[in-house]
Scaffold this motif. Structure first.
Motif, short mmCIF file in Angstrom:
data_model
loop_
_atom_site.label_atom_id
_atom_site.label_comp_id
_atom_site.label_asym_id
_atom_site.label_seq_id
_atom_site.Cartn_x
_atom_site.Cartn_y
_atom_site.Cartn_z
N ILE A 17 0.86 -1.18 0.00
CA ILE A 17 0.00 0.00 0.00
C ILE A 17 0.90 1.23 0.00
CG2 ILE A 17 -1.79 1.29 1.23
CD1 ILE A 17 -2.46 -1.47 2.64
N LYS A 18 0.73 2.08 -1.01
CA LYS A 18 1.49 3.33 -1.08
C LYS A 18 0.50 4.48 -1.01
CE LYS A 18 5.12 1.30 -3.91
NZ LYS A 18 5.89 1.37 -5.14
N GLY A 19 0.85 5.50 -0.25
CA GLY A 19 -0.04 6.63 -0.12
C GLY A 19 0.62 7.76 0.63
N ALA A 20 -0.22 8.61 1.22
CA ALA A 20 0.28 9.77 1.96
C ALA A 20 -0.68 10.10 3.09
CB ALA A 20 0.44 10.97 1.02
N ALA A 21 -0.20 10.88 4.02
CA ALA A 21 -1.00 11.27 5.17
C ALA A 21 -0.59 12.67 5.60
CB ALA A 21 -0.82 10.29 6.32
N THR A 22 -1.48 13.32 6.34
CA THR A 22 -1.16 14.66 6.82
C THR A 22 -0.23 14.61 8.02
OG1 THR A 22 -3.19 14.66 8.14
CG2 THR A 22 -3.29 15.69 5.96
#
Length: 75
Positions: A17-22
């Motif tokens: 799982i690749k993504g981003a977060a604040t």
């Protein structure tokens, strides 16, 4: 939301799982909660993360990108 996925790959019962977060804390919370499910058998780990600046027109913000990897134990 404060976390989002860009890529979800499943191959040979392994998940990436690749993504981003604040925030970095949001990534940790996601891993903790997902590992509580029966699907991953507590195998999810943070493979890497980095802080990047995301630009949107005149605005910019810092986000934490991440890669989480693990195994699918049960479907």
């Amino acid at each position: 939301g404060d976390i989002w996925f860009d890529v979800l790959e499943i191959a040979n019962n392994e998940v990436t799982i690749k993504g981003a977060a604040t925030s970095y804390k949001s990534i940790g919370n996601f891993i903790l909660l997902a590992n509580e499910s029966r699907f991953f058998g507590k195998t999810l780990t943070l493979a890497n993360s980095s802080t990047v600046e995301e630009k949107e027109g005149e605005m910019s913000r810092r986000v934490e990108t991440f890669t989480v990897q693990g195994k699918i134990i049960e479907y």
